[in-house]
Write a protein that holds these residues in place. Structure first.
Motif, PDB file in Angstrom:
ATOM      1  N   VAL A   1       0.859  -1.178   0.000  1.00  8.57           N
ATOM      2  CA  VAL A   1       0.000   0.000   0.000  1.00  8.57           C
ATOM      3  C   VAL A   1       0.896   1.230   0.000  1.00  8.57           C
ATOM      4  CG1 VAL A   1      -1.968  -1.089   1.139  1.00  8.57           C
ATOM      5  CG2 VAL A   1      -0.189   0.004   2.530  1.00  8.57           C
ATOM      6  N   ALA A   2       0.368   2.325  -0.547  1.00 10.47           N
ATOM      7  CA  ALA A   2       1.130   3.577  -0.595  1.00 10.47           C
ATOM      8  C   ALA A   2       0.249   4.712  -0.116  1.00 10.47           C
ATOM      9  CB  ALA A   2       1.611   3.850  -2.023  1.00 10.47           C
ATOM     10  N   MET A   3       0.845   5.654   0.600  1.00 15.06           N
ATOM     11  CA  MET A   3       0.103   6.829   1.047  1.00 15.06           C
ATOM     12  C   MET A   3       1.039   8.022   1.081  1.00 15.06           C
ATOM     13  SD  MET A   3      -0.471   5.982   5.069  1.00 15.06           S
ATOM     14  CE  MET A   3       0.737   5.069   6.009  1.00 15.06           C
ATOM     15  N   ALA A   4       0.429   9.219   1.053  1.00 18.94           N
ATOM     16  CA  ALA A   4       1.237  10.439   1.022  1.00 18.94           C
ATOM     17  C   ALA A   4       0.683  11.495   1.962  1.00 18.94           C
ATOM     18  CB  ALA A   4       1.324  10.969  -0.402  1.00 18.94           C
ATOM     19  N   ARG A   5      -0.564  11.965   1.695  1.00 17.89           N
ATOM     20  CA  ARG A   5      -1.115  13.054   2.496  1.00 17.89           C
ATOM     21  C   ARG A   5      -1.194  12.696   3.969  1.00 17.89           C
ATOM     22  NH1 ARG A   5      -6.481  13.884  -0.869  1.00 17.89           N
ATOM     23  NH2 ARG A   5      -6.056  11.668  -1.185  1.00 17.89           N
ATOM     24  N   ALA A   6      -1.522  11.456   4.281  1.00 19.88           N
ATOM     25  CA  ALA A   6      -1.639  11.053   5.677  1.00 19.88           C
ATOM     26  C   ALA A   6      -0.316  11.204   6.425  1.00 19.88           C
ATOM     27  CB  ALA A   6      -2.121   9.605   5.770  1.00 19.88           C
ATOM     28  N   LEU A   7       0.796  11.067   5.704  1.00 19.55           N
ATOM     29  CA  LEU A   7       2.110  11.173   6.336  1.00 19.55           C
ATOM     30  C   LEU A   7       2.598  12.612   6.439  1.00 19.55           C
ATOM     31  CD1 LEU A   7       3.803   8.076   4.678  1.00 19.55           C
ATOM     32  CD2 LEU A   7       3.012   8.284   7.039  1.00 19.55           C
ATOM     33  N   LEU A   8       1.966  13.526   5.716  1.00 19.34           N
ATOM     34  CA  LEU A   8       2.310  14.939   5.886  1.00 19.34           C
ATOM     35  C   LEU A   8       1.888  15.432   7.259  1.00 19.34           C
ATOM     36  CD1 LEU A   8       1.318  16.572   2.468  1.00 19.34           C
ATOM     37  CD2 LEU A   8       3.615  16.042   3.287  1.00 19.34           C
ATOM     38  N   SER A   9       0.704  15.052   7.681  1.00 19.99           N
ATOM     39  CA  SER A   9       0.200  15.486   8.977  1.00 19.99           C
ATOM     40  C   SER A   9       0.774  14.648  10.108  1.00 19.99           C
ATOM     41  CB  SER A   9      -1.328  15.416   9.008  1.00 19.99           C
ATOM     42  OG  SER A   9      -1.780  14.103   8.700  1.00 19.99           O
ATOM     43  N   ASP A  10       1.213  13.445   9.800  1.00 21.59           N
ATOM     44  CA  ASP A  10       1.649  12.530  10.860  1.00 21.59           C
ATOM     45  C   ASP A  10       2.698  11.562  10.320  1.00 21.59           C
ATOM     46  OD1 ASP A  10       1.897  10.944  13.062  1.00 21.59           O
ATOM     47  OD2 ASP A  10      -0.181  10.272  13.115  1.00 21.59           O
ATOM     48  N   PRO A  11       3.976  11.986  10.239  1.00 22.74           N
ATOM     49  CA  PRO A  11       5.012  11.093   9.705  1.00 22.74           C
ATOM     50  C   PRO A  11       5.234   9.848  10.560  1.00 22.74           C
ATOM     51  CG  PRO A  11       5.978  13.099  10.605  1.00 22.74           C
ATOM     52  CD  PRO A  11       4.510  13.320  10.561  1.00 22.74           C
ATOM     53  N   ASP A  12       4.734   9.839  11.792  1.00 17.65           N
ATOM     54  CA  ASP A  12       4.871   8.685  12.677  1.00 17.65           C
ATOM     55  C   ASP A  12       3.694   7.716  12.575  1.00 17.65           C
ATOM     56  OD1 ASP A  12       7.277   9.654  13.758  1.00 17.65           O
ATOM     57  OD2 ASP A  12       6.201  10.890  15.204  1.00 17.65           O
ATOM     58  N   LEU A  13       2.830   7.902  11.599  1.00 14.97           N
ATOM     59  CA  LEU A  13       1.600   7.116  11.525  1.00 14.97           C
ATOM     60  C   LEU A  13       1.862   5.614  11.499  1.00 14.97           C
ATOM     61  CD1 LEU A  13      -1.450   6.872  11.187  1.00 14.97           C
ATOM     62  CD2 LEU A  13      -1.147   7.221   8.711  1.00 14.97           C
ATOM     63  N   VAL A  14       2.827   5.167  10.702  1.00 13.27           N
ATOM     64  CA  VAL A  14       3.080   3.723  10.602  1.00 13.27           C
ATOM     65  C   VAL A  14       3.523   3.171  11.952  1.00 13.27           C
ATOM     66  CG1 VAL A  14       4.445   1.932   9.472  1.00 13.27           C
ATOM     67  CG2 VAL A  14       3.605   3.885   8.153  1.00 13.27           C
ATOM     68  N   GLY A  15       4.366   3.905  12.658  1.00 18.59           N
ATOM     69  CA  GLY A  15       4.772   3.471  13.984  1.00 18.59           C
ATOM     70  C   GLY A  15       3.596   3.381  14.937  1.00 18.59           C
ATOM     71  N   ARG A  16       2.676   4.322  14.834  1.00 18.38           N
ATOM     72  CA  ARG A  16       1.498   4.294  15.703  1.00 18.38           C
ATOM     73  C   ARG A  16       0.596   3.109  15.370  1.00 18.38           C
ATOM     74  NH1 ARG A  16      -2.269   7.595  16.014  1.00 18.38           N
ATOM     75  NH2 ARG A  16      -2.130   8.821  14.087  1.00 18.38           N
ATOM     76  N   ILE A  17       0.451   2.835  14.062  1.00 17.12           N
ATOM     77  CA  ILE A  17      -0.372   1.692  13.653  1.00 17.12           C
ATOM     78  C   ILE A  17       0.264   0.392  14.103  1.00 17.12           C
ATOM     79  CG2 ILE A  17      -1.091   0.386  11.613  1.00 17.12           C
ATOM     80  CD1 ILE A  17      -1.680   3.051  10.249  1.00 17.12           C
ATOM     81  N   THR A  18       1.590   0.339  14.068  1.00 14.81           N
ATOM     82  CA  THR A  18       2.295  -0.855  14.528  1.00 14.81           C
ATOM     83  C   THR A  18       2.038  -1.098  16.009  1.00 14.81           C
ATOM     84  OG1 THR A  18       4.032  -0.494  12.875  1.00 14.81           O
ATOM     85  CG2 THR A  18       4.562  -1.935  14.721  1.00 14.81           C
ATOM     86  N   ALA A  19       2.011  -0.020  16.791  1.00 13.85           N
ATOM     87  CA  ALA A  19       1.787  -0.142  18.231  1.00 13.85           C
ATOM     88  C   ALA A  19       0.325  -0.359  18.587  1.00 13.85           C
ATOM     89  CB  ALA A  19       2.310   1.109  18.937  1.00 13.85           C
ATOM     90  N   ASP A  20      -0.577   0.166  17.751  1.00 16.32           N
ATOM     91  CA  ASP A  20      -2.009   0.101  18.050  1.00 16.32           C
ATOM     92  C   ASP A  20      -2.772   0.012  16.732  1.00 16.32           C
ATOM     93  OD1 ASP A  20      -4.636   0.395  18.836  1.00 16.32           O
ATOM     94  OD2 ASP A  20      -4.411   2.436  19.620  1.00 16.32           O
ATOM     95  N   SER A  21      -3.343  -1.143  16.424  1.00 17.20           N
ATOM     96  CA  SER A  21      -4.009  -1.349  15.138  1.00 17.20           C
ATOM     97  C   SER A  21      -5.218  -0.448  14.953  1.00 17.20           C
ATOM     98  CB  SER A  21      -4.436  -2.813  14.988  1.00 17.20           C
ATOM     99  OG  SER A  21      -5.360  -3.161  16.004  1.00 17.20           O
ATOM    100  N   ALA A  22      -5.721   0.150  16.020  1.00 15.23           N
ATOM    101  CA  ALA A  22      -6.870   1.055  15.923  1.00 15.23           C
ATOM    102  C   ALA A  22      -6.452   2.479  15.569  1.00 15.23           C
ATOM    103  CB  ALA A  22      -7.658   1.065  17.226  1.00 15.23           C
TER     104      ALA A  22
END
Length: 403
Positions: A349-370
């Protein structure tokens, strides 16, 4: 999401995965979005930090955009184009990304009719002569010699990407940039070997991909950003696009396709979906252009409602008919949607805009699937390309709000 319950689970999103010769730490890719951090066409500390943050945030690979293959291939003069002078900065960038644990990809392309001729100081190339509303000038019809030069330039740029330490390249075959404009029956009215039949219209895209593959072999991964549908009357449709994808698969020139849609030249919001930020775009320009954009901007920046995985309905056809690894783009902002993509048979999967507001998003998803992105799909990030692409809703240095 009802589809998820009816579909068997796919591969583990967060487990290591192979992309051609490359091993990624997970299946999440930062998609290419022009960063607006190359004011002199060279890497800056700000560009390096932009990608370092995303890499540190947990993506498997981040994509540097937009690396033009030649001076006339830039969309405008401040963009990076791959040349020996750019290598020292690019090596610092790939080193920073690798140190943060991610792979680095360089998006290669030629803007063609999307280029701002006035900014570049050279005519924009296209399949033929037509008025470019972005540069307010007419394009120049590319000659066979031009197309051979552009094809060789892609191969040269790919070699420079290897020397700069990139792990992958992404060839831009979408959004009515040069190769994509040749695929479009609306834009390509030629009668030579590059026009007419779909096979002829696909000649440039296939030739570029083969040239890149022949240059780099299996030293790095070769992917393509590939347009499924232009989203304009008379443009490339899914049936023709799917046939071109089959040819690319048969050619063995790419390791994966990142599926996209829309036309930067004629209908950019078909890709982005959500609010059309006409006022914000107008504010980025001086009068009287500002007033003109406010009055007529909605004719160009159309409103399309946002929904999760909004390109999935087209991408499913590609998944059903291709063996090639596919990367799903568009409306990928939370774990449930990512898992749906895996269950549907997509490889990344690829994303862009979501990472502009939150570059740590993948780390957060890894820690909490919700966990989910705080992006509200306002698209006010789009006009910031002129001053450094960012989320204007989230203040610098202030943690993004958590949904």
């Amino acid at each position: 999401m009802s589809d998820r319950a009816a579909t068997p689970p796919g591969p583990d999103l967060l487990a290591p995965a192979r992309l051609g010769p490359l091993r990624l730490r997970n299946r999440i890719i930062k998609a290419a979005t022009f960063e607006g951090r190359t004011p002199h066409g060279l890497v800056t500390d700000e560009l390096i930090e932009f990608h370092r943050q995303v890499a540190a945030g947990g993506v498997g690979m981040t994509t540097v955009a937009y690396c033009a293959v030649s001076r006339d291939g830039r969309t405008e003069r401040r963009q990076l184009h791959l040349r020996p002078e750019a290598l020292p900065g690019l090596r610092r960038l790939t080193g920073a990304v690798h140190e943060a644990g991610a792979a680095a990809c360089a998006q290669l392309g030629h803007a063609g009719p999307v280029a701002d001729a006035a900014s570049n100081g050279v005519a924009a190339l296209g399949p033929g002569r037509f008025f470019n509303p972005l540069g307010m000038r007419r394009t120049r019809a590319a000659t066979a010699a031009d197309l051979e030069r552009v094809t060789r330039a892609h191969a040269t740029a790919a070699r420079l990407a290897v020397e700069a330490g990139f792990d992958a390249v992404e060839i831009h075959l979408g959004h009515n940039y040069l190769a994509s404009s040749f695929l479009s029956p609306r834009l390509n009215r030629r009668t030579d070997a590059y026009g007419g039949s779909l096979e002829n219209r696909a000649r440039l895209a296939r030739g570029i991909a083969r040239a890149v593959r022949e240059e780099v072999g299996t030293e790095i991964a070769v992917t393509a950003k590939f347009g499924m549908k232009d989203g304009v009357r008379g443009g490339l449709d899914v049936d023709d696009s799917l046939q071109v994808a089959r040819w690319l698969q048969e050619d063995g020139s790419v390791d994966a396709l990142q599926l996209t849609a829309g036309s930067s030249l004629l209908n950019p919001m078909y890709l982005f979906r959500g609010d059309a930020p006409v006022r914000d775009f107008a504010g980025a320009f001086p009068p009287p252009l500002r007033w003109g954009i406010r009055l007529t901007g909605h004719r160009f920046l159309r409103d399309y409602p946002y929904e999760d995985a909004y390109l999935l309905k087209y991408a499913r056809r590609f998944r059903a008919e291709l063996d090639l690894p596919l990367i799903l783009l568009g409306g990928i902002t939370r774990r449930e949607t990512m898992d749906l993509a895996m269950a549907e048979g997509f490889d990344f999967v690829a994303m862009a805009r979501a990472l502009l507001s939150d570059p740590d998003l993948v780390g957060r998803i890894t820690a909490d699937s919700a966990a989910a992105s705080c992006c509200i799909h306002c698209n006010r990030c789009m006009p910031t390309i002129y001053s450094g692409t960012r989320c204007p809703v989230v203040e610098p240095g202030v943690p993004a709000p958590r949904p």
